[in-house]
Design an enzyme around this catalytic site. Structure first.
Site, PDB file in Angstrom:
ATOM      1  CB  CYS A  42      57.164  41.219  44.642  1.00  0.00           C
ATOM      2  SG  CYS A  42      56.578  42.929  44.531  1.00  0.00           S
ATOM      3  CB  CYS A  85      13.780  36.149  22.224  1.00  0.00           C
ATOM      4  SG  CYS A  85      14.423  37.430  21.138  1.00  0.00           S
TER       5      CYS A  85
END
Lengths: 466, 442
Positions: free
Chosen positions: A341, A134
């Site tokens: 494309c 922690c």
């Protein structure tokens, strides 16, 4: 049907998915609900001397319209009396004897460690996880990541715990350290049965632009918190890998960090984890996500022919090398599939501004073209392209040569002085610096309004002329 | 069965004429702006006549800088809010969005645009101010999109600006000619107030300029004159029976509709003559006013119509039926319209030919002529040296929109023969620069 069950350092679980020690495991109610939903195990919200929490505890990182790609908290360990937690652990184990209940622990003195180990063991916990990770609040009191950052202290505490341990002991590591293998080795030396990683990363998740204070804001102020969520997965994967490959660690690893679906879990497992822990995703979407995780894992294992989790643990590790062992003779080149494309030209501007000027534009079409001799095969265009499989990276070497940096170093063929003829980019075309000026400015700063100039700029121009 | 019941109250009117592009809420704007790819040299910008930097304003919305987004829009187009709603975005910016090529829904640019502009309009957040006074005066005839846009730009350049408007409200066809489901009167006029409050031009309403003495006075009092006069009334068909009651021009019909809303009377069976966008609007509007049958009659085939495909689709969606390859020959009836006598046609080598003996009467109780607007040629003949082209459009320099009378400049429908609000807004900005160039050089 693949077998998802695991035996993690002696802790048995019907599947590898555990809830990490965090708010979702704060109570017996939540843990029972999670088991009922399908989770295999739960690491109880850290027990110790109960804390007092602040109000306003979490902060999020959003990316565009996606919420919580990153998450941070300044909540501490359990704020509930130990006795209540122990009673609920006992009750959960009664209902779910075959599920894994692991008690996360964080206390200070040797006596406290001994006492709490005895308490959770008699409550029926299947194992314990020592919270040495922690990175906020608790570390200021000499616990949590303060322990994880000091391998000698960590080892000592593990030794205290092992003096009384009758159930498997997992050590949870903090990523807030330069080399994760050092505390991992200390855990091993101290006698731990397994490690789990990563705990949260010390972070400031954002700053309020009006209050000039970090999130989450507590009465106008804030503090650093612990960072987690999807964004931390890459950091977690690397650290899991480091521990899994280290010859002096050699402990079962419970992978934690950015896991919210079966793919994330598989990645952790392929890099050496044999159980995985989840927190942020459960806090975001609830316990129901377990259905997708187990289903996805089963499907993947079936398709790959893996019968048990252990068939896949660490399977990617042999392919994770040091940079100096990669083949310098391997070449890929970008290939744009014109039929797919859509002409956004993101690949063009990305390569032009962010890479090697290896994509050109042509008159009469918005489909860019690769300038092959400039392409270094960096992947950038294929990463920015929004269309699936529109830009592919194609191998262009013949696959017969293999030469690594390490081999070149041994052979004495690496560049050694500042203007070495062997510099990788020496013969690579680079445009003259001044060619940048004005180039496509009308395209990167588009719009007729800009072409016309603002009314003020027009007036100023005339004033100057006069 | 009609799709819509005749509206009997303002509330029902607004229900029948619900906005096609409703306002986005913050969440929707966030989601939609997040989808924008930020194309290089973006096609949407090129497709916008005013060249708004669209990816820029979408990115500004996405980062919470809505005011900045509005500024980006208004810097390019003073009718930023109106255009977000009334532009044919399907064939402009949104039609150019690269997502179309991926069979993905294009970005809702129009709605995002109005999302940003409405916030500054409603909060009276002013983005512009007049330039340093330069001592010169310009007069503008017509407070439509061209006139107002030109006024804003000239004020920013430091000119004193007076506008003379024949009607009682600004914005021209934006408030009088656009279909009510595209934008409400209130929304149009709020933007007009917003512009005037920032730029401070003067407008005199109900003040038509129509005589040579009117013009002479302006020529003497002002350094330059901008003609933003648009077009005139609906062209006459020159058919027998055209004068019958309930045979109306589309422009006049729509203007009355925008003024009177549900109080306007529409026929039970309406025939709309024409194949352009105004015809589509008139047909849709008739249906939404509760007409039981609406027929759109066009002298050529469906594919030859000048209207945008999406406009025809919109009309069809409210129950309008097409009647193609028919030409009206007479408006029949007895005092009131009772039907239209058509003759069937065929198009041979591009020419419409009537098919003898194919005449028939289609009964109806209302005819709306959407057959184009007349040019204001008689008024324009009052200006010395002002040339018109063969179609009655004002001849002007392509870079300055200066007419053949150097004191006069023009933009909008009077120049282009009839186009969108956005075209007028774009041209007027250029014309204002033309005026500035002309007067600065003197």
């Amino acid at each position: 049907m693949p077998d998802l069950s695991i035996n993690f350092a002696g802790i048995k679980s019907p599947n590898p998915f555990w809830l990490a020690s965090a708010p979702p495991t704060n109570s017996g109610y939540q843990v029972m609900k999670a088991f009922d939903a399908g989770w295999g195990g739960a690491v109880w919200k850290t027990l110790g001397v109960p804390v007092v929490n602040v109000s306003s505890r979490y902060g999020g990182v959003n990316y565009r319209d996606k919420r919580l790609v990153g998450f941070n908290n300044i909540e501490l360990i359990s704020d509930r009396p130990l006795i209540d937690n122990l009673r609920e652990i006992e009750e959960v184990k009664k209902h779910f004897p075959h599920h894994a209940v692991i008690a996360s622990l964080m206390v200070q003195s040797r006596e406290e460690w001994h006492q709490i180990m005895r308490d959770v063991t008699s409550a029926g916990a299947d194992g314990v996880e020592l919270n040495f990770g922690c990175p906020h609040g608790m570390c200021e009191r000499g616990m949590g990541s303060a322990v994880g950052q000091e391998p000698d202290v960590l080892r000592t505490i593990v030794e205290w715990v092992m003096e009384v341990a009758q159930i498997p002991v997992i050590v949870k590591l903090t990523p807030n350290i330069t080399d994760i293998t050092e505390p991992a080795r200390a855990a091993r030396l101290g006698g731990a049965d397994a490690i789990s990683l990563i705990n949260t990363i010390q972070s400031i998740v954002g700053v309020d632009l009006d209050q000039f204070a970090p999130y989450p804001i507590v009465d106008g102020k804030g503090t650093n918190g612990g960072y987690c969520g999807p964004a931390v997965k890459p950091i977690a994967l690397n650290m899991v890998k480091n521990c899994a490959q280290d010859p002096y660690v050699q402990l079962p690893i419970s992978g934690i960090g950015g896991i919210e679906n079966w793919r994330d879990a598989v990645e952790h497992i392929l890099l050496g984890a044999s159980s995985v822990q989840v927190c942020t995703a459960a806090m975001h979407f609830g316990f129901g996500i377990i259905r997708e995780m187990t289903a996805g894992l089963e499907q993947y294992m079936t398709e790959k022919g893996f019968h048990t989790i252990y068939d896949m643990v660490g399977k990617a590790l042999p392919n994770v090398k040091h940079w100096e062992d990669l083949n310098l003779k391997y070449k890929v080149t970008a290939n744009i599939h014109e039929d797919k494309c859509i002409g956004c030209q993101l690949c063009y501007t990305a390569c032009e501004d962010g890479a090697h000027q290896a994509i050109g534009l042509r008159e009469g079409t918005r489909v860019p073209e690769i300038i092959e001799e400039n392409c270094v095969g960096c992947n950038l265009c294929s990463l920015v392209c929004p269309v699936e499989n529109c830009i592919t990276m194609e191998r262009t070497d013949d696959g017969t040569e293999h030469l690594t940096w390490k081999e070149r170093t041994l052979a004495g063929t690496i560049p050694t002085d500042f203007n070495d003829e062997r510099a990788g980019g020496l013969h690579h075309w680079v445009p003259e610096p001044t060619a940048a000026l004005g180039k496509e400015k009308h395209k990167t700063l588009p719009g007729k309004a800009r072409q016309l100039g603002t009314p003020a700029s027009v007036v100023n121009d005339l004033v100057r002329k006069e | 069965m009609a799709e819509y019941l005749p509206p009997t109250s303002e509330q029902e009117f607004h229900a029948n004429f619900a906005q096609l592009k409703p306002r986005m809420n913050n969440t929707e704007a966030l989601y939609e702006s997040s989808r924008c790819l930020f194309c290089f040299d973006a096609p949407c910008i090129k497709a916008c006549p005013t060249g708004i930097d669209i990816p820029q304003f979408i990115r500004q919305i996405n980062t919470g800088n809505v005011t900045g987004a509005a500024r980006t829009i208004y810097e390019a187009n003073y009718f930023g809010n109106a255009c977000g709603k009334v532009c044919p975005t399907e064939v402009l910016c949104e039609g150019a969005c690269v997502y179309n090529l991926q069979d993905v829904k294009p970005i809702e640019i129009g709605r995002l645009q109005s999302f940003a502009t409405r916030q500054v309009v409603e909060s009276h957040k002013y983005l512009f101010e007049p330039g340093q006074p330069n001592g010169r005066k310009v007069v503008i005839i017509g407070a439509g999109p061209a006139g107002i846009s030109c006024a804003c730009e000239l004020r920013a350049l430091g000119y004193e600006v007076d506008i003379f408007e024949a009607k009682s409200q600004p914005s021209g066809l934006t408030v009088h000619g656009v279909a009510p489901y595209k934008i409400t009167n209130e929304e149009v006029l709020a933007e007009m107030d917003y512009l005037q409050a920032q730029f401070g031009y003067r407008v005199q309403y109900n003040s038509p300029i129509c005589s040579r003495p009117d013009l002479l006075a302006l020529e003497e009092a002002y350094d330059a004159i901008f003609l933003g006069i648009g077009l005139g009334k609906t062209n006459a068909l020159l058919l027998p029976g055209e004068e019958r009651e309930n045979c109306v021009g589309a422009v006049e019909f729509i203007e009355q509709l925008r003024r009177e809303h549900h109080q306007i009377l529409v026929g039970r069976k309406v025939i709309v003559l024409g194949g352009g966008n105004t015809a589509m609007d008139a047909a849709s509007e008739s249906a939404r006013l509760g007409a039981e049958d609406v027929i759109l009659a066009y002298r050529r085939g469906k594919d030859d119509m000048g209207a945008y495909e999406f406009e025809y689709d919109l009309a069809k969606s409210v129950g309008v039926k097409g009647l193609f390859n028919v030409a009206p020959v007479e408006i029949v009836g007895n005092g009131r319209v009772a039907g239209v006598r058509f003759i069937r046609t065929a198009t041979v080598d591009g020419q419409v030919q009537a098919l003898p003996g194919s005449e028939f009467v289609e009964p109806c109780d209302m005819v709306i002529k959407a057959t184009g607007q007349a040019k204001q040629t008689s008024f324009l003949s009052l200006i010395p040296g002002l040339q018109l082209d063969g179609k009655g459009r004002i001849v002007a320099d392509a870079h300055t929109y200066q007419t053949t009378n150097p004191q006069y400049f023009t933009s909008g429908d009077a120049l282009n023969g009839g186009a969108e609000v956005v075209n007028a807004a774009a041209e007027a900005k250029v014309a204002a620069r033309g005026i500035h160039h002309y007067l600065s050089a003197r």
